[in-house]
Write a protein that holds these residues in place. Sequence first.
Motif, short mmCIF file in Angstrom:
data_model
loop_
_atom_site.label_atom_id
_atom_site.label_comp_id
_atom_site.label_asym_id
_atom_site.label_seq_id
_atom_site.Cartn_x
_atom_site.Cartn_y
_atom_site.Cartn_z
N LEU A 339 0.85 -1.18 0.00
CA LEU A 339 0.00 0.00 0.00
C LEU A 339 0.89 1.24 0.00
O LEU A 339 1.91 1.28 0.70
N LEU A 340 0.50 2.23 -0.77
CA LEU A 340 1.29 3.46 -0.92
C LEU A 340 0.45 4.66 -0.49
O LEU A 340 -0.73 4.74 -0.80
N ASN A 341 1.10 5.56 0.21
CA ASN A 341 0.43 6.80 0.63
C ASN A 341 1.43 7.95 0.47
O ASN A 341 2.54 7.89 1.03
N GLN A 342 1.08 8.98 -0.30
CA GLN A 342 1.94 10.13 -0.52
C GLN A 342 1.16 11.42 -0.29
O GLN A 342 0.04 11.57 -0.76
N VAL A 343 1.79 12.33 0.45
CA VAL A 343 1.18 13.64 0.73
C VAL A 343 2.24 14.71 0.51
O VAL A 343 3.36 14.59 1.03
N SER A 344 1.91 15.71 -0.26
CA SER A 344 2.83 16.83 -0.46
C SER A 344 2.21 18.10 0.11
O SER A 344 1.04 18.40 -0.15
N LEU A 345 2.98 18.78 0.92
CA LEU A 345 2.60 20.06 1.51
C LEU A 345 3.59 21.11 1.01
O LEU A 345 4.65 20.77 0.48
N PRO A 346 3.27 22.38 1.14
CA PRO A 346 4.23 23.40 0.69
C PRO A 346 5.60 23.21 1.33
O PRO A 346 5.76 23.35 2.54
N GLY A 347 6.58 22.83 0.52
CA GLY A 347 7.93 22.63 1.02
C GLY A 347 8.19 21.30 1.68
O GLY A 347 9.30 21.06 2.16
N TRP A 348 7.20 20.38 1.69
CA TRP A 348 7.35 19.08 2.34
C TRP A 348 6.78 17.98 1.45
O TRP A 348 5.85 18.20 0.68
N PHE A 349 7.36 16.77 1.60
CA PHE A 349 6.86 15.61 0.87
C PHE A 349 6.94 14.41 1.80
O PHE A 349 8.01 14.07 2.31
N LEU A 350 5.79 13.77 2.05
CA LEU A 350 5.70 12.64 2.97
C LEU A 350 5.26 11.40 2.20
O LEU A 350 4.26 11.46 1.46
N THR A 351 5.97 10.30 2.35
CA THR A 351 5.60 9.05 1.69
C THR A 351 5.64 7.92 2.71
O THR A 351 6.43 7.93 3.66
N SER A 352 4.79 6.92 2.46
CA SER A 352 4.74 5.76 3.34
C SER A 352 4.32 4.54 2.54
O SER A 352 3.39 4.62 1.72
N ASN A 353 5.03 3.42 2.72
CA ASN A 353 4.71 2.16 2.07
C ASN A 353 4.58 1.07 3.11
O ASN A 353 5.39 0.98 4.03
N LEU A 354 3.57 0.23 2.93
CA LEU A 354 3.37 -0.94 3.79
C LEU A 354 3.32 -2.17 2.92
O LEU A 354 2.49 -2.26 2.00
#
Length: 1024
Positions: A339-354
């Motif tokens: 499972l993949l989850n990606q979130v981008s915020l101004p100046g930030w990038f968060l990713t998570s894989n399970l």
Amino acid sequence: MEIQSENTEFWFNDGVYTYVPLTTLEQSLGTKAISDTRKLTLELSGHTEEFPYKKIRLNKKQRSFNKYLVDRNNEQSNLQNQRVITVKDTYRMASVPTGTAVIDYTNTGQTETLNGSLQSVSDFAYHSTLVTLTKRDDELLTHTRLSRYPSDQGEKFLGIWDQYSFGDIYSRTASLSNEESRGLGISLSRNSSKNYHENFKTSFEKIGRPGWEADIFHNGVFLKSIIVPDDGVIDINNVELFFGNNTFKIVMFGPYGEREELIEKIDARRTALAEGDKSFNLSLFEYDSSLLNVNLDEFNLDAIAGDFNYGILDNWMIGAKANISNIHNEDNQRVIYSLLNQVSLPGWFLTSNLSINEDIVEQRSSVATSFLPNDSFILQYNSKNNGDEVASEYNLNATYNFRINKITNYFSFNYDEYDNEALNSFTHRINYAGQGFNISNTLVNKVDEGGTVSLGNISFMSKLDSNLRFKMDIPYDVNAIDEFNGDLISASINYNVRTESTNQNILLSGRSFGEQNIWQFGYNLAWKQPTHFFTFGTTVNSNEQWNLRAGISFNFGYDYYNDRLAISRNSMRSEGTLDVHAYLDRRLNGIPDALDHNLQGVTFSGGPGWENITTNKNGRARLFGARTGVTALGSSWTSGTDTLNQKYLVYSHPGSQQVINLPFYLSIEIEFFVTLITEGDNQILSAVPIIAKNLTTGDEYFVDSDMDGYVHFSNLLPGNYQVYIKKDWLLDKGYNTEFYGFTFEAPLTGGFILLPNIELTREKSTTLVQSSLMNIKLDDTNYEQVINSNEKLIHLPPKGGFNAPHSYDQMAEGEFRRVRQQVTQENRITLRNRILNAQKRREFLNYGVDKGAINQIDGMSQSRNFLLSVGNFKTLLSLKRYIKSQGIVNNKIHRAMNAEGNIVYRFEVGPFESEIEANAVGEANYSSLGYRVKTQVAEEYILQGWKVQFLAANDLENAKQLAEGIETVDELYVATKTVGQQSLYCVVSRTFFTKEEANLFLRKLNVDGFIVDTDNYLEVVWSK
């Protein structure tokens, strides 16, 4: 501006600005003003009318884009002229391959072998087919792939997929799961890039030349050198990414001095999909198999991999992936769900894989950001639960990368824990990328229960000039620096000697510079022939082994229109080919027929080397190298002609053969001025709307007079015309005139028409009501035929609209300009540097340079980076008249700023190979007109749109220093403009086609700036 003034008649000019009371704006435009004396700001809002300067700017922008068309004589024609002409891709049952062949005979004194390689692309079975065959000794290595790409915008296969390949494939979903990623099978995808990345690691493949040396760089930092495998596939697996833009460059060097580049760009700071977008990928393949040597009786499907991704929001994407490997091996079979989850915020990038594999559960999480300009920080945490019987694993990794000017520092801390045992490691790499060389030092410090190990490596590579390369690696042990081991050192030097008839390459490499002293010396010679190379070579090494080689190398294709096999020593590595038919469409119907005249000498732009190709006597030409996807095709014949539409977007694929219908017509160009007659004076009038109506076709065009009152229509079709100012506009503005326009018959031979000025007055009378169109008879005093008299170069009387038989795409005008700019930006400097000597001689003869000077120029440097900017003409009309009177072949005209800060018009000459050469031509031919030498920059002219302006200075040198201090932006320019009477040199970004794109770009930077319309700038004079 005086906020409290109540005198609506008071205007004040301080020599630069005109000050207007706010009450004037309130009464005339309904504007409300809110002032803030603390912030020193003034906000204007509520006005019911646009400010005049905005209307003028809009009109100028419309003129610049040649958006003349305002009405058509039928609805269908109007619909089509608002769209971009698109040539759909086509696939064939079979086409003649385009590619490269090498045959090489080798004698070692003990054995004799005949080796060779062939690499080609073509259409086969209605698919784009890539074939690589390499024979080494008794082994044949192959790579064969058949693919389909979209034929036009939005095409889907089976309603789902937009691209698929079968044969020897690369599985993008398997590349980061420690599974094999290559095999024989099929791969389908939709809305996905060729590269794949997760948790700031990426994998992708490129097709290179078998046996060539390749240097791999990441954001300008040298990573490693490899030899391209015999199947031509360059695998880049699990390479680290940084937050932001990542550019991977693979520079390949051939054995005879050849050089090619492959580029892969990855943006790792935001989610890959916008809101509502979806992407799919599916791969099925067998390991260790190839299409050309497959045994169908033993074929078994070994692996299935697929993924689905969905954009919930513009900054939030989720996905799921499944990977089944070793299907027929029960002991080693693996089934992994992720499972993949990606979130981008101004100046930030968060990713998570399970990921889940039976009893094993693994998660990977990353947080990435940027604190300073040109830096990247990534924090990653990985954990793996191996079930009850095996200990769990944990990993924490932090990397920080930042660049200051040419120096890049990389820091990495890694903590691993497994079965209560921990390993710490710290890595530091410093890299300096200078002009022509790259040096780095990497230090790795590892700490575990057994102690500390500190190892380092110094890497140096240099390109001292275009013909000399040097590389060296020096490994060392920090804890045993006194016991330095020279056997670990490796180095190589590569020198090319190029003449008109030969390419020679000398290679000396060595390693273990101590007791073993292992070395190798090689010499290669390529004897140039018009269609091929004869190749010779020898190699000797420290083991007293040697060989002698002889062979032949050539590039091949087929020129259908000239009905001949095309064989060349020059590279024809081709994405696709365009078969072009260019002709003068005498009937103005857009269809080639017996009455049309084929055009010889039509030139092209938009692809690699196309500027050196012209049509033959039958109007035919074949253009190699059309890129996969969309190519923006440009063409020109001679001054006074034009194509139906400059916006030709051609869809193509590797091995494609596209037929391009390219009708030209003899265009009409009209010029005149609009003036205001006052007592004892004759003033210019700007922003006067002018309409040109072609009574024959029903087309209407419009422009506005510019700041000099100058009116210019170009690229008009022949026919009966009315050119006029609308009476309603004249009445509304309070103008009067005896003649509000003209009527005339534009000749079927095309040409340049100089009309009388339209003279307006402020007199109050009934003259305007009675005014009419002046009937103009064209003769030698007001008409000039641009094309030399030729009975075939004339149109038949047109009977309606002019449409070429191509489909029309819904692509917006801005999207076309974006594609065209991308092509231009990527290729402009490269194409300029590759102009052939024959073309160079022809250009210099046009400039009046004698043959002796040409021969002297031929011996100079091969870089083409200088232009002459000639003249100080006060009006565009005077410049055009001069060019025509002198017979100068040149259509590059631009506005500029002279030493006094006044706007003048100039024309360009060049490019030249050196500043000395440019000055010599200028002094010999243009000293009376005045000239200056300028550096040819990536953005040679001001593209229409928006720029971000960061800083401004009073002179160019200060502007350069300011630009060098901005580290956040890789692509910077200095452009000139005038504010009042002051001349400024502005540090600006590249051009964006919409204001929203420019605003988005500025928000992502940590630099102050503001958005400016490109109409405010005169010319680009420097680039970084």
